[in-house]
Write a protein that holds these residues in place. Structure first.
Motif, mmCIF file in Angstrom:
data_model
loop_
_atom_site.group_PDB
_atom_site.id
_atom_site.type_symbol
_atom_site.label_atom_id
_atom_site.label_comp_id
_atom_site.label_asym_id
_atom_site.label_seq_id
_atom_site.Cartn_x
_atom_site.Cartn_y
_atom_site.Cartn_z
ATOM 1 N N TYR A 130 0.887 -1.133 0.036
ATOM 2 C CA TYR A 130 0.174 0.075 0.053
ATOM 3 C C TYR A 130 0.822 1.361 0.205
ATOM 4 C CZ TYR A 130 -4.125 -2.952 1.263
ATOM 5 O OH TYR A 130 -5.070 -3.833 1.090
ATOM 6 N N GLY A 170 3.409 -3.912 8.511
ATOM 7 C CA GLY A 170 4.595 -3.237 8.908
ATOM 8 C C GLY A 170 4.553 -2.034 9.347
ATOM 9 N N ASN A 223 -15.372 -7.821 5.148
ATOM 10 C CA ASN A 223 -15.404 -7.582 6.466
ATOM 11 C C ASN A 223 -14.664 -6.087 6.537
ATOM 12 O OD1 ASN A 223 -12.279 -7.480 6.217
ATOM 13 N ND2 ASN A 223 -12.586 -9.667 6.700
ATOM 14 N N GLN A 256 -12.354 -3.508 9.047
ATOM 15 C CA GLN A 256 -11.471 -3.506 10.113
ATOM 16 C C GLN A 256 -11.119 -1.919 10.442
ATOM 17 O OE1 GLN A 256 -8.103 -6.092 8.574
ATOM 18 N NE2 GLN A 256 -7.075 -5.867 10.604
ATOM 19 N N PHE A 305 -8.359 0.178 12.333
ATOM 20 C CA PHE A 305 -6.750 0.479 12.560
ATOM 21 C C PHE A 305 -6.523 1.529 13.280
ATOM 22 C CE2 PHE A 305 -5.148 -3.267 9.872
ATOM 23 C CZ PHE A 305 -6.093 -2.995 8.842
ATOM 24 N N GLN A 364 -3.281 4.457 13.928
ATOM 25 C CA GLN A 364 -1.996 4.728 13.216
ATOM 26 C C GLN A 364 -1.351 5.966 14.026
ATOM 27 O OE1 GLN A 364 -1.793 6.175 9.083
ATOM 28 N NE2 GLN A 364 0.271 5.018 8.926
ATOM 29 N N GLY A 415 3.379 2.428 11.238
ATOM 30 C CA GLY A 415 2.295 1.716 10.471
ATOM 31 C C GLY A 415 0.990 1.551 11.083
ATOM 32 N N LEU A 416 0.328 0.617 10.721
ATOM 33 C CA LEU A 416 -0.971 0.392 11.140
ATOM 34 C C LEU A 416 -1.179 -0.703 12.116
ATOM 35 C CD1 LEU A 416 -2.873 0.756 7.502
ATOM 36 C CD2 LEU A 416 -2.116 2.421 9.320
ATOM 37 N N LEU A 435 -11.813 -6.246 13.943
ATOM 38 C CA LEU A 435 -12.145 -6.680 12.666
ATOM 39 C C LEU A 435 -13.506 -7.409 12.864
ATOM 40 C CD1 LEU A 435 -11.572 -7.849 9.715
ATOM 41 C CD2 LEU A 435 -10.903 -10.262 10.936
ATOM 42 N N LEU A 473 -8.427 4.563 11.184
ATOM 43 C CA LEU A 473 -8.558 4.336 9.853
ATOM 44 C C LEU A 473 -9.744 2.996 9.775
ATOM 45 C CD1 LEU A 473 -5.069 4.532 8.667
ATOM 46 C CD2 LEU A 473 -6.670 5.785 7.950
ATOM 47 N N SER A 531 -12.928 -4.574 3.304
ATOM 48 C CA SER A 531 -12.317 -5.927 2.297
ATOM 49 C C SER A 531 -13.344 -6.416 1.244
ATOM 50 C CB SER A 531 -11.727 -6.874 3.289
ATOM 51 O OG SER A 531 -10.954 -7.817 2.668
ATOM 52 N N THR A 532 -12.675 -6.422 0.066
ATOM 53 C CA THR A 532 -13.438 -7.220 -0.806
ATOM 54 C C THR A 532 -13.259 -8.736 -0.562
ATOM 55 O OG1 THR A 532 -11.725 -7.407 -2.382
ATOM 56 C CG2 THR A 532 -12.759 -5.297 -2.428
ATOM 57 N N LYS A 543 -8.706 -7.145 -1.015
ATOM 58 C CA LYS A 543 -8.183 -5.931 -1.178
ATOM 59 C C LYS A 543 -8.846 -4.958 -0.120
ATOM 60 C CE LYS A 543 -8.657 -1.734 -4.108
ATOM 61 N NZ LYS A 543 -9.163 -1.419 -5.623
ATOM 62 N N LEU A 544 -7.981 -4.114 0.433
ATOM 63 C CA LEU A 544 -8.523 -3.353 1.649
ATOM 64 C C LEU A 544 -9.006 -2.061 0.885
ATOM 65 C CD1 LEU A 544 -6.457 -3.991 4.780
ATOM 66 C CD2 LEU A 544 -8.757 -4.496 4.367
ATOM 67 N N PHE A 550 -9.442 1.880 2.080
ATOM 68 C CA PHE A 550 -9.359 2.760 3.529
ATOM 69 C C PHE A 550 -9.937 4.126 3.273
ATOM 70 C CE2 PHE A 550 -6.275 0.736 6.227
ATOM 71 C CZ PHE A 550 -5.477 -0.161 5.294
ATOM 72 N N GLY A 551 -10.617 4.591 4.423
ATOM 73 C CA GLY A 551 -11.183 6.101 4.592
ATOM 74 C C GLY A 551 -9.989 6.733 4.788
ATOM 75 N N GLN A 552 -9.807 8.028 4.751
ATOM 76 C CA GLN A 552 -8.805 8.894 4.981
ATOM 77 C C GLN A 552 -8.548 9.224 6.364
ATOM 78 O OE1 GLN A 552 -10.202 12.636 2.814
ATOM 79 N NE2 GLN A 552 -8.557 11.959 1.267
#
Lengths: 115, 111
Positions: free
Chosen positions: A35, A107, B32, B34, B36, B38, B43-44, B49, B89, B93-94, B98-99, B101-103
């Motif tokens: 990403y 990561g 699903n 998720q 996060f 940050q 990182g996240l 979930l 954040l 997920s599709t 693939k995730l 994300f919002g901003q």
């Protein structure tokens, strides 16, 4: 149990150069996704690797390419760097290429600055 | 094409307040959802979930809900603490993993 490891943590490159970023997935995971996160934005999906093949790709130009090795680690390569490629590059690992019921492990990222 | 929106963009609250972060998505066919956290330049860290068959998940002071029919998810943080200050954040997920994300919502909790 090691999490996702990315290297290097920071990198400064000049426009037009090429860069390689590396990712080792969490132990037991076999799928790696990359990403790009620009400052102040949410991460954007670049591509996903599973069984050493690119399985999905986001809306990124061909300058962005990758590779997955037999030990499941992965590389992200960016050619002909542009100033707009400056971002935090995140690697996420999971088990299997399909939907992940337990989520992804990310990561800490590589901060790329293009000058 | 899945689009994810988070409201508010930023939130500043005094310590001890209960707060709600909102996430909306356009495609109800998510697999699903998720949430996060940050920290600046980092990182996240996965918080919660929620699978598409579930309505909510809880972990400590955090509770996340999912309403696929309305395309919304909320993250509830109880008794906020200065250590909760971070960007939050959400990502859908599709079926292919693939995730999107919002901003993010930038949360600041004042002592």
């Amino acid at each position: 149990d090691a999490g996702v490891t990315q290297s290097p943590t920071h990198l400064i490159k000049t426009r037009g150069q090429q860069v390689t970023l590396r990712c080792s997935p969490k132990s037991g995971h076999d799928t790696v996704s990359w990403y790009q996160q620009a400052l102040g934005q949410g991460p954007q999906f670049i591509f996903q690797y599973y069984e050493e093949e690119e399985r999905q790709r986001g809306n990124f130009p061909d300058r962005f390419s990758g590779h997955q090795f037999p030990n499941y680690s992965s590389e992200l390569n960016v050619n002909a760097l542009l100033l707009g490629d400056s971002a935090l590059y995140l690697c996420a690992s999971s088990l299997g290429a399909g939907p992940v019921g337990y989520g992804y492990t990310f990561g800490s990222g590589t901060r790329l600055t293009v000058v | 094409k899945q689009e994810v929106t988070q409201i508010p963009a930023a939130l500043s609250v005094p310590e001890g307040e209960n707060l709600v972060l909102n996430c909306s998505f356009t495609d109800s066919a998510i697999y699903n959802l998720q949430w996060f956290r940050q920290d600046p330049g980092k990182g996240l860290t996965s918080l919660l979930l929620i699978q598409s068959s579930q309505r909510e998940q809880t972990s400590g002071r955090l509770n996340a809900s999912l309403d696929k029919s309305s395309g919304r998810s909320t993250l509830y943080i109880a008794a906020s603490q200065p250590g909760d200050s971070a960007t939050y954040l959400c990502a859908g997920s599709t079926s292919y993993g693939k995730l999107t994300f919002g901003q993010g919502t930038i949360l600041t909790v004042h002592p």
